[in-house]
Design an enzyme around this catalytic site. Sequence first.
Site, PDB file in Angstrom:
ATOM      1  N   GLY A 144       0.815  -1.209   0.000  1.00 52.98           N
ATOM      2  CA  GLY A 144       0.000   0.000   0.000  1.00 52.98           C
ATOM      3  C   GLY A 144       0.854   1.265   0.000  1.00 52.98           C
ATOM      4  O   GLY A 144       0.444   2.300  -0.522  1.00 52.98           O
ATOM      5  N   THR A 161      -5.574   2.910   9.702  1.00 50.70           N
ATOM      6  CA  THR A 161      -4.704   1.850  10.202  1.00 50.70           C
ATOM      7  C   THR A 161      -4.856   1.644  11.700  1.00 50.70           C
ATOM      8  O   THR A 161      -4.784   0.524  12.186  1.00 50.70           O
ATOM      9  CB  THR A 161      -3.245   2.209   9.878  1.00 50.70           C
ATOM     10  OG1 THR A 161      -3.204   2.682   8.531  1.00 50.70           O
ATOM     11  CG2 THR A 161      -2.340   1.018  10.034  1.00 50.70           C
ATOM     12  N   ASP A 206      -5.022  -3.018  -0.684  1.00 54.50           N
ATOM     13  CA  ASP A 206      -4.004  -4.037  -0.413  1.00 54.50           C
ATOM     14  C   ASP A 206      -4.575  -5.460  -0.428  1.00 54.50           C
ATOM     15  O   ASP A 206      -5.234  -5.866   0.533  1.00 54.50           O
ATOM     16  CB  ASP A 206      -3.399  -3.810   0.980  1.00 54.50           C
ATOM     17  CG  ASP A 206      -2.207  -2.883   0.960  1.00 54.50           C
ATOM     18  OD1 ASP A 206      -1.877  -2.345  -0.111  1.00 54.50           O
ATOM     19  OD2 ASP A 206      -1.590  -2.710   2.027  1.00 54.50           O
ATOM     20  N   PRO A 207      -4.279  -6.240  -1.463  1.00 51.93           N
ATOM     21  CA  PRO A 207      -4.664  -7.658  -1.394  1.00 51.93           C
ATOM     22  C   PRO A 207      -4.052  -8.387  -0.189  1.00 51.93           C
ATOM     23  O   PRO A 207      -4.661  -9.300   0.348  1.00 51.93           O
ATOM     24  CB  PRO A 207      -4.151  -8.233  -2.711  1.00 51.93           C
ATOM     25  CG  PRO A 207      -4.161  -7.062  -3.651  1.00 51.93           C
ATOM     26  CD  PRO A 207      -3.773  -5.882  -2.795  1.00 51.93           C
ATOM     27  N   HIS A 208      -2.863  -7.949   0.259  1.00 52.96           N
ATOM     28  CA  HIS A 208      -2.272  -8.680   1.403  1.00 52.96           C
ATOM     29  C   HIS A 208      -2.895  -8.295   2.750  1.00 52.96           C
ATOM     30  O   HIS A 208      -2.474  -8.798   3.786  1.00 52.96           O
ATOM     31  CB  HIS A 208      -0.738  -8.599   1.430  1.00 52.96           C
ATOM     32  CG  HIS A 208      -0.147  -7.233   1.639  1.00 52.96           C
ATOM     33  ND1 HIS A 208       1.080  -6.898   1.120  1.00 52.96           N
ATOM     34  CD2 HIS A 208      -0.583  -6.135   2.290  1.00 52.96           C
ATOM     35  CE1 HIS A 208       1.365  -5.640   1.471  1.00 52.96           C
ATOM     36  NE2 HIS A 208       0.372  -5.163   2.166  1.00 52.96           N
ATOM     37  N   TYR A 267       2.176   3.017 -25.644  1.00 50.78           N
ATOM     38  CA  TYR A 267       1.739   1.873 -26.445  1.00 50.78           C
ATOM     39  C   TYR A 267       1.016   0.875 -25.567  1.00 50.78           C
ATOM     40  O   TYR A 267       0.626  -0.192 -25.976  1.00 50.78           O
ATOM     41  CB  TYR A 267       2.943   1.166 -27.088  1.00 50.78           C
ATOM     42  CG  TYR A 267       3.967   0.838 -26.063  1.00 50.78           C
ATOM     43  CD1 TYR A 267       3.782  -0.267 -25.223  1.00 50.78           C
ATOM     44  CD2 TYR A 267       5.069   1.646 -25.860  1.00 50.78           C
ATOM     45  CE1 TYR A 267       4.667  -0.529 -24.218  1.00 50.78           C
ATOM     46  CE2 TYR A 267       5.963   1.387 -24.864  1.00 50.78           C
ATOM     47  CZ  TYR A 267       5.759   0.289 -24.046  1.00 50.78           C
ATOM     48  OH  TYR A 267       6.641   0.026 -23.048  1.00 50.78           O
ATOM     49  N   SER A 289      11.807  -4.704 -11.079  1.00 45.82           N
ATOM     50  CA  SER A 289      11.561  -6.145 -10.986  1.00 45.82           C
ATOM     51  C   SER A 289      10.612  -6.456  -9.845  1.00 45.82           C
ATOM     52  O   SER A 289      10.707  -5.876  -8.765  1.00 45.82           O
ATOM     53  CB  SER A 289      12.881  -6.879 -10.748  1.00 45.82           C
ATOM     54  OG  SER A 289      13.679  -6.775 -11.890  1.00 45.82           O
TER      55      SER A 289
HETATM   56  C1  PLP Z   1      -1.501  -0.657   5.712  1.00 45.28           C
HETATM   57  C2  PLP Z   1      -1.840   0.670   5.215  1.00 45.28           C
HETATM   58  C3  PLP Z   1      -1.016   1.348   4.298  1.00 45.28           C
HETATM   59  C4  PLP Z   1       0.331   0.841   3.894  1.00 45.28           C
HETATM   60  O1  PLP Z   1       0.264  -0.390   3.325  1.00 45.28           O
HETATM   61  P1  PLP Z   1       1.510  -1.387   3.310  1.00 45.28           P
HETATM   62  O2  PLP Z   1       0.986  -2.459   2.463  1.00 45.28           O
HETATM   63  O3  PLP Z   1       1.769  -1.793   4.731  1.00 45.28           O
HETATM   64  O4  PLP Z   1       2.652  -0.647   2.726  1.00 45.28           O
HETATM   65  C5  PLP Z   1      -1.444   2.551   3.805  1.00 45.28           C
HETATM   66  N1  PLP Z   1      -2.610   3.083   4.197  1.00 45.28           N
HETATM   67  C6  PLP Z   1      -3.417   2.477   5.073  1.00 45.28           C
HETATM   68  C7  PLP Z   1      -4.705   3.120   5.463  1.00 45.28           C
HETATM   69  C8  PLP Z   1      -3.049   1.248   5.623  1.00 45.28           C
HETATM   70  O5  PLP Z   1      -3.850   0.646   6.515  1.00 45.28           O
END
Ligand code: PLP
Length: 626
Positions: free
Chosen positions: A160, A303, A394-396, A425, A445
Site C-alpha cells: 500500500g 490503520t 491491499d490484497p495482502h 503503447y 523487478s
Molecule cells: C496498511 C496501510 C497502508 C500501507 O500499506 P503497506 O501495504 O503496509 O505498505 C497505507 N494506508 C493504510 C490506510 C493502511 O492501513
Amino acid sequence: MAKQNKGNPKDVTVKALFLGPKSENREYFKNTLNFLMDEHMHWRRDFHPEDREIFSIDEVRSKNYQKTLDRTSEVLSQLSAKLKATSMPWFSARYLGHMNSDTLMVANLAYMAAMLYNPNNVAYEASTATTPMEIEAGKDLATMLGFNPKTSWGHITTDGTIANYEGLWMARNLKSFPLAVKKVKPSLVKGMSDWQLLNMPVQKVLGLVGKAKKAGCFDAVRSETVRGTGVGKGTLGVVLVPQSKHYSWVKAADVLGIGNKNFIEVQVDGHFRMDISVLKKTIDAHIAKKIPIIAVVGVVGTTEEGAIDRIAEIAKLRAAYEKKGISFYFHVDAAYGGYSRALFLDEKSRFLEYNVLKKRLFSDKVFVGNHSYPSREIYESYKAIPQADSITIDPHKMGYVPYAAGGIAIKDRRILDLISYFAAYVFEEGKDSPTLLGSYIMEGSKAGATAAGVWAAHRTVPLNITGYGEIIGRSIEAAQMFTRELEATKSLKAKGKEFLVQPLVWTPDFNIICMAFNEKGNANLEKMNALNSKLYAESSYVSGPVYKNDWVTSNTELSKEDYGDAPKDFVKRLGIPEKEWKRVGKVRVLRVCMLNPFISNFQHHDVLWKGFLEILRKKLEGAISD
Ligand SMILES: *Cc1c(COP(=O)(O)O)cnc(C)c1O
C-alpha cells in the site's frame, strides 16, 4: 449476546477456503501442492525431451552430491525450526493484533506454484503468464471499486505504501501539466490565468494531454512538468490528509518533493473520521492565500482505528469547489478497507440498494448477530469510492493473500502518460498486456508469483457479497459483537480490584477495535496509560517460544499532537477528567484487528468470548503484580 449460529450452509464454504486453524484442510493442501509440483517437474522434463540428461549417474551417486543435499536438508530443518518457534500464529483466534489472518489456500498454492517458474512482472518477456494475470487482477480491483473497466486501470504493487506513492506521483505530475502547456504551447490554454491552470479539474487536464499530443508537443510539455523541472519552492501547493493517515503519506510527501511543510493534516472527529467542516476551512484558508490544493486524501479503514472517512462528503465538497473554479486530485487510501466494497455488490458487481443490502446481509447469512451494520453513512462512503481519481487497495490485507501484494486502481488510464517513461503503447489496439509494465509503475523487478496469488484468489472468491463480502462481513460482525460484549462487560475484577473497560468508539466503522482499561476510581491518566502498557506487554510477543503466549494483540498511542482532542471523550468515559487529558495529552490503547474469518458466525462464540475474558482477567492480574 449474539445468537448462536445453527446450520448456516455458507459456513462450510468459507472454511473450505483456508488451511484452517488446526490445518483442517491439510490433506487437500498437500495433495494439491504435490500436484502442482509434479506439474512443474513434468514441464521441465517435457521441454525438449530430445535434450540429453546432463547429470550422470556417477555424479548423482558421488559423496559430495549427497553431502550437498544433506546440507540443504539441514538448513531447511533449521529454517523450519526457527519459523515454528517464533512466527506469529495469524490463523488462531488467540492472535488479534495487527492486520493479519489466515490466508486463502488458493492464493498460497498459486504463489508457490508460480514461484517455481520465477516470473518477473517488470516486463512481459519475463512474465508471459503472470503479466496478464496482474492486468486481470488489476481490472478486478478497479471493477470492484466501481470504476469503468474499459477506461480505468489497476495493477499490483509491492504494498500500500508504493500504491500511495503512485497516487501522489500522478496527482503531482497532473497538477503541473497545465502550466507546462502554457510554457510550451500557450495557444492551447489561451486566456487562462495561472490560478485557473492550477485549478483545472482532472478530466480537463487529461483532455489537455490529448490536445498536446495532437499538437505534437506532448513530450516537450511533459519535460516542463515537475518531472523535468523538479518541484521548486511552493509552486504546486499542498496535500491534505486526515490526522489518521498512514505514515506512508508522510514519506510520500518527502520522496516526491512535496515537502512536509506542504503536507497538511486535517483534524478528525470523535469517530476518527476526517472532519469535513475542518477540511473545508483548511481548503478555504489556502485558497485565500492563493495556495493551490494538489490533492485531498480520504481513508477507508484507518490503520489505527479502522475508521471510514466520509468519502461521499469529500466528493461533494470537490464538486462544490469546482463550481467556484477550485479543483484538486482526490485519492482514496483504501489499503485496509478497500476489499470490503465487495460486501455491497451483487453477483453482477452492481452496488446494492441500501434496503436490499440490509436484507441480503441477513438472508444470505453473512450476518447472524444482533447489530445494524452498516450505517447509512458508511454505505454512502463505499458507494462514493469511485468518485476518487485513484484508490489504494491491499490484497495482502483484506484480500487474504500472502505478502507482498498491494494494489492501485486508477479511474482514467490516460493519466499514465504523465508518469510513464515510454510512449503510451500500453493499450494499443488488440494488445491487452503491456510489454513493459516497469515503464509506468514505481517499481522495477517484481514477483510474478504475487500476481498469480491475487489472480487465483479473485478467480476463486467472488468479489461481491457471496465471496469476499461474506468473509469480510464475518470479520466486521466479529468486531461488532466484540464491542457489544465489551460494553456489556463494563468492568473486570482482578486481585480484588475492579477495572473499567471501554471501546474507543461505540460502533466501529470496520473490523478494528481499540480499547483501554482503567482501575475504578483512578483519575490519573499516566497511571492508566502505565496499566495499558503493561497489559500490552502481557499480551505481546517479544522473544522465546511463541507457544507460551496465550493471547497476542497490538497497541498504539493516540496523542494530542497527532489527534487533537478526538480521544478526549473516550478518556472521560474511563473516569479521567478533561484536565488530565490536557495535562498528559496521550492515551495508550490495545488495538485488535479482527480479520479472522472464524470468529463470528461461530458456533462456539460464547465459549470463545468467556475464554477470552478469562485471559484478559489473567493479563490484568499479571499487569498489576509486576
Ligand atoms: C496498511 C496501510 C497502508 C500501507 O500499506 P503497506 O501495504 O503496509 O505498505 C497505507 N494506508 C493504510 C490506510 C493502511 O492501513
